[in-house]
Motif scaffolding. Structure first.
Motif, PDB file in Angstrom:
ATOM      1  N   TYR A 373       1.224  -1.099  -0.235  1.00 29.27           N
ATOM      2  CA  TYR A 373       0.308   0.187  -0.043  1.00 29.27           C
ATOM      3  C   TYR A 373       0.543   1.216  -0.301  1.00 29.27           C
ATOM      4  CZ  TYR A 373      -3.777  -3.423   1.615  1.00 29.27           C
ATOM      5  OH  TYR A 373      -5.050  -4.589   1.306  1.00 29.27           O
ATOM      6  N   ARG A 375       0.430   5.245  -0.246  1.00 30.59           N
ATOM      7  CA  ARG A 375       0.205   7.271  -0.423  1.00 30.59           C
ATOM      8  C   ARG A 375       0.706   7.512  -1.754  1.00 30.59           C
ATOM      9  NH1 ARG A 375      -2.798   6.587   4.171  1.00 30.59           N
ATOM     10  NH2 ARG A 375      -2.128   6.008   5.936  1.00 30.59           N
ATOM     11  N   THR A 435     -10.922   5.718   0.683  1.00 32.63           N
ATOM     12  CA  THR A 435      -9.601   6.365   0.593  1.00 32.63           C
ATOM     13  C   THR A 435      -8.733   4.920   1.274  1.00 32.63           C
ATOM     14  OG1 THR A 435      -9.874   6.955   2.535  1.00 32.63           O
ATOM     15  CG2 THR A 435     -11.234   8.299   1.275  1.00 32.63           C
ATOM     16  N   LEU A 436      -7.641   5.198   1.065  1.00 32.28           N
ATOM     17  CA  LEU A 436      -6.869   4.329   1.613  1.00 32.28           C
ATOM     18  C   LEU A 436      -6.685   3.830   2.861  1.00 32.28           C
ATOM     19  CD1 LEU A 436      -4.440   2.806   1.711  1.00 32.28           C
ATOM     20  CD2 LEU A 436      -2.488   4.309   1.803  1.00 32.28           C
ATOM     21  N   ASP A 437      -6.976   4.589   3.881  1.00 37.67           N
ATOM     22  CA  ASP A 437      -7.571   4.954   4.923  1.00 37.67           C
ATOM     23  C   ASP A 437      -8.242   4.898   5.582  1.00 37.67           C
ATOM     24  OD1 ASP A 437      -5.112   6.482   6.026  1.00 37.67           O
ATOM     25  OD2 ASP A 437      -5.037   8.323   6.239  1.00 37.67           O
ATOM     26  N   TRP A 439      -9.522   2.565   4.067  1.00 32.71           N
ATOM     27  CA  TRP A 439      -9.823   0.666   3.307  1.00 32.71           C
ATOM     28  C   TRP A 439      -8.410   0.196   4.642  1.00 32.71           C
ATOM     29  CZ3 TRP A 439     -11.245  -2.643  -0.169  1.00 32.71           C
ATOM     30  CH2 TRP A 439     -10.322  -3.541  -0.466  1.00 32.71           C
ATOM     31  N   GLU A 448      -9.339  -7.862   1.085  1.00 35.42           N
ATOM     32  CA  GLU A 448      -8.047  -7.775   0.937  1.00 35.42           C
ATOM     33  C   GLU A 448      -7.863  -8.779   0.091  1.00 35.42           C
ATOM     34  OE1 GLU A 448      -3.692  -6.846   2.778  1.00 35.42           O
ATOM     35  OE2 GLU A 448      -5.100  -8.391   3.208  1.00 35.42           O
ATOM     36  N   GLU A 473      -6.035   1.734  -7.229  1.00 41.41           N
ATOM     37  CA  GLU A 473      -6.442   3.277  -7.483  1.00 41.41           C
ATOM     38  C   GLU A 473      -7.617   3.313  -6.498  1.00 41.41           C
ATOM     39  OE1 GLU A 473      -7.325   6.621  -9.570  1.00 41.41           O
ATOM     40  OE2 GLU A 473      -5.373   6.085  -9.823  1.00 41.41           O
ATOM     41  N   PHE A 474      -7.279   3.932  -5.149  1.00 38.53           N
ATOM     42  CA  PHE A 474      -7.854   5.040  -4.191  1.00 38.53           C
ATOM     43  C   PHE A 474      -9.076   5.967  -4.546  1.00 38.53           C
ATOM     44  CE2 PHE A 474      -5.927   1.335  -1.742  1.00 38.53           C
ATOM     45  CZ  PHE A 474      -6.239   0.285  -1.372  1.00 38.53           C
ATOM     46  N   ALA A 478      -4.447   7.223  -3.580  1.00 43.04           N
ATOM     47  CA  ALA A 478      -3.244   5.551  -3.160  1.00 43.04           C
ATOM     48  C   ALA A 478      -3.476   5.504  -3.771  1.00 43.04           C
ATOM     49  CB  ALA A 478      -3.449   6.088  -1.734  1.00 43.04           C
ATOM     50  N   ALA A 480      -2.600   0.324  -4.228  1.00 47.85           N
ATOM     51  CA  ALA A 480      -1.977  -0.951  -3.655  1.00 47.85           C
ATOM     52  C   ALA A 480      -1.169  -1.407  -5.228  1.00 47.85           C
ATOM     53  CB  ALA A 480      -3.284  -1.288  -3.351  1.00 47.85           C
TER      54      ALA A 480
END
Length: 778
Positions: A373, A375, A435-437, A439, A448, A473-474, A478, A480
């Motif tokens: 992951y 940022r 968003t990544l956070d 997730w 996951e 893409e988040f 961000a 992954a």
């Protein structure tokens, strides 16, 4: 494979080419065509799908005779009008003329076809080359109305002017990704040399900013993009093109029989695409996407943009909206929106192979799934990531190859060998509606794994990609990066270092841990001593501790302070490896959760430990050694004697490992390799007893930084699939430096639920991530 290649050869039908002039209409053809036509059709009785194909700028339709003949021989009728002889910059008149030809088909085409040959206009495609490709897109987008509807669109190196901002009228490109509302499947074919200037006196034939890449970027799924690396804009024309205009094509591109490979590829790709979307036969198009090596020319791009996870399916208009709605239904937050085959930038020497070792074969029941992951960052762009992936794959010929069986003497089935044929890796592009956070806070263990795309081995392993990469893409930009592969291709260290090498290449730095492909590394010694009581037990056992059922996973992230507290409780020095303390903690708590009675006393128990042996041998291997180099060894302890006793026993067992033990195990699996004893299939290496794997010996994973300044992973996960019995515990480094660690467990479902709420583990206040959906993380 030979069947898949047949679209690049002449088909089974005899073909007639007929030239028609508007004034040539007679009583037998009461409806004259609005423009001169070249019609290619099979001569055998039947009803055939039809393609209207539009020529390029200032070219004659007769320059495409050999291409049209190729396509028609596979059972298609092609109508190629001569839209103009002289033209200006505006395409408006050409669009209207092409629409008039399409309108003429319903009444006029039947009169010019061979006897007993009919056109099935319910299966109608529109296509074109160069500026004709632009006109084809214009018709498909409704710039001119036609009574007949198109079911497929083909652009052969389409262009929309001289440069971005210098488009010819009417402009087709909007430079908004996926903006074309085509309502049909699209195929875009590009030329790798078309964007280069061949002569200082002439501009590039297919300039960047208005060429095939820009057209494809605006296509919605389903869409396909193939680029012939070493061929130019007009290299699909006839071997001989007469006249001044024909001779001019020789100056700009290839000439004579050197055009044949490109023409065979373009014709074959058109045939495969139309067979898929006009006739429902998907095998040929699927084969080209999955294995670009079957093409008669080298492809630098072989991309399929597909609806959800349904590749290559012909979709009727009435089903498209239903299928799109299903993609986002049911609360799924990850959608795979495109699949691509990425090949290495540098070709591999022809005939190169890489045999898998006996240790590799031993892992045949398992797969690896990794997720990194990141940022948001200025260079974390999917197009740049694909480019750097192509660069690093040049160092990994075994990753881009395909599996085949070795031939044993007497015709028996041997072991697996990688044919290093540059077939590439499959890359999935996805979007996450979160968003990544969000997730990291909310995703469960199964969700996951939607970030690490995987397809099981096909019936024909030679067209199956062992390695799959997914870029997700988040919403906050961000990224992954997921990697999936068979465990028999790579152990966790090897798989992690592939991503690490990719990140080095992306930063334009030297690869710190380059791959070391040396198949003889684990060949048996001259005087082998095959012996492994542990592996003998595994090979003859069935999971007894737990019934074979659903396994669940969870990740526990321990801070530096928490790990040091655990080390102190285990009676270990604070500068010692946390692996012994954390393994002891989870071993005892998993045993407690697995006990038949909550208060049943814990006693003597067995555990399997797993360590990377690359640097533990007298002649150590480089960290980058490609393949499997982990050693499984047994440990025993009285779990009722407390954490400090169990940790000390694990430490004692680790100190007692001999290199001889490792080689005896290698030689034992070598005796069981395929071709030696056909009755010995792979057995689960992770089970039936609990296994603890040490992956915190090197901070490889969190060194995979794609940005020049920082950009380390925010988190990284490694999972092993195919775990049975009591389960698996992975101890890894964490994003926080120092003694911080993360522990990834894969356990029977009810045990995993218990461990995620275990007081003895929660004492160290871990952050629990990707736990089973039944666990609350509030």
């Amino acid at each position: 494979m030979s069947d898949a290649r047949q679209v690049f050869e002449h088909g089974e039908h005899n073909v007639r080419l007929l030239s028609l002039e508007p004034k040539a209409a007679t009583g037998s053809s009461p409806s004259p065509p609005p423009k001169p036509l070249l019609v290619a059709s099979p001569t055998e009785e039947g009803e055939y799908p039809t393609l209207v194909f539009l020529h390029g700028y200032l070219l004659y339709n007769s320059f495409y005779s050999q291409l049209l003949h190729h396509v028609a021989s596979h059972g298609f009728i092609i109508v190629a009008p001569q839209l103009y002889l002289v033209a200006g910059s505006d395409c408006g008149a050409e669009i209207q003329s092409a629409a008039a030809v399409v309108e003429w088909l319903a009444d006029g085409l039947i009169h010019v076809l061979p006897e007993h040959v009919k056109s099935d206009l319910s299966k109608l495609a529109i296509g074109g080359h160069s500026r004709g490709g632009k006109v084809a897109f214009a018709l498909a987008l409704g710039h001119a109305k036609t009574t007949l509807e198109f079911s497929a669109l083909i652009g052969v190196d389409p262009i929309d002017g001289m440069d971005k901002g210098k488009q010819t009228g009417p402009p087709i490109l909007t430079y908004i990704p996926r903006s074309f509302d085509l309502k049909m499947a699209a195929l875009v074919i590009g030329s790798g040399l078309g964007e280069l200037k061949k002569c200082p006196l002439f501009p590039a034939c297919a300039p960047k900013g208005v060429n095939h890449q820009d057209f494809f970027d605006e296509c919605r799924p389903p869409a396909y993009h193939f680029v012939a690396k070493e061929y130019g804009h007009q290299d699909m024309l006839d071997d001989e093109t007469r006249g001044v205009r024909g001779k001019a094509t020789y100056c700009l591109c290839k000439k004579g029989t050197s055009r044949k490979p490109m023409r065979a590829f373009v014709g074959g790709a058109m045939v495969a695409f139309m067979k898929s979307y006009l006739e429902g036969d998907t095998q040929f198009l699927t084969a080209i996407v999955d294995d670009p090596q079957i093409s008669p020319v080298e492809l630098s791009i072989a991309t399929s943009l597909e609806l959800g996870n349904q590749p290559h399916l012909p979709l009727a208009r009435s089903l498209r909206s239903e299928l799109v709605s299903r993609m986002t239904a049911g609360g799924r937050r990850v959608t795979v929106c495109a699949k691509t085959t990425v090949v290495s930038m540098t070709p591999v020497r022809q005939g190169k192979t890489y045999p898998l070792s006996a240790l590799d074969h031993a892992m045949g029941r398992h797969t690896l799934r990794l997720v990194f992951y990141y940022r948001p960052g200025p260079t974390m762009d999917k197009f740049k990531l694909k480019e750097s992936l192509s660069e690093v794959l040049s160092q990994y010929p075994a990753v881009t190859g395909r599996l085949a069986r070795e031939e044993e003497e007497g015709g028996g089935r041997g072991g697996w060998v990688v044919k290093c044929n540059d077939a590439g890796v499959r890359l999935a592009e996805a979007r996450a509606r979160v968003t990544l956070d969000e997730w990291l806070r909310s995703a469960d263990d199964e969700e996951e794994m939607e970030l690490a795309y995987w397809e099981p081995m096909d019936a024909d392993p030679f067209i199956w990609s062992p390695f799959y990469v997914q870029i997700t893409e988040f919403e906050d930009k961000a990224i992954a990066i997921g990697l999936s592969c068979p465990h028999m291709h790579a152990d966790p260290t090897c798989a992690i270092l592939l991503v690490r090498a990719w990140s080095d290449a992306h930063r334009r730095d030297c690869v710190v841990y380059p791959p070391f492909l040396h198949a003889p590394a684990f060949f048996p010694r001259p005087q082998p001593n095959p012996s492994s009581p542990l592996l003998s037990f595994k090979s003859s056992s069935t999971p007894a501790t737990h019934k074979k059922g659903r396994m669940s996973s969870a990740t526990f992230v321990f801070s530096d302070a928490a790990v040091k507290s655990c080390l102190a409780d285990a009676g270990l020095p604070l500068d010692s490896s946390p692996f012994d303390a954390l393994s002891a903690l989870f071993w005892t708590r998993i045993a407690r959760a697995s006990a038949p009675e909550p208060d049943a006393p814990l006693g003597l128990a067995d555990l399997t430990l797993c360590i990377d042996f690359r640097k533990r041998m007298h002649a150590p291997l480089p960290h980058g050694f490609y393949g499997n180099a982990y050693h499984f060894y047994p440990a025993r302890a009285d779990l009722g004697s407390g954490l400090e006793h169990v940790a000390a026993e694990l430490r004692r067992h680790a100190a007692a490992i001999r290199e001889e033990d490792f080689w005896e195990a290698v030689e034992w699996v070598h005796e069981r390799r395929p071709g030696r004893r056909e009755g010995d299939p792979p057995f689960p290496m992770y089970g039936p007893e609990l296994t603890c794997m040490q992956m915190d010996h090197q901070p490889f994973a969190y060194g995979a930084a794609f940005e020049k300044d920082g950009g380390r992973p925010a988190h990284m996960t490694c999972r092993v699939r195919g775990v049975e019995g009591a389960g698996l515990v992975l101890v890894m480094t964490a994003a926080e430096e120092g003694a911080a660690r993360q522990v990834v467990v894969t356990l029977p479902e009810e045990v995993a639920d218990s461990i995620c709420q275990d007081d003895a583990i929660m004492k160290y206040v871990p952050v629990v991530m990707f736990a089973p959906s039944t666990i609350s993380r509030s």
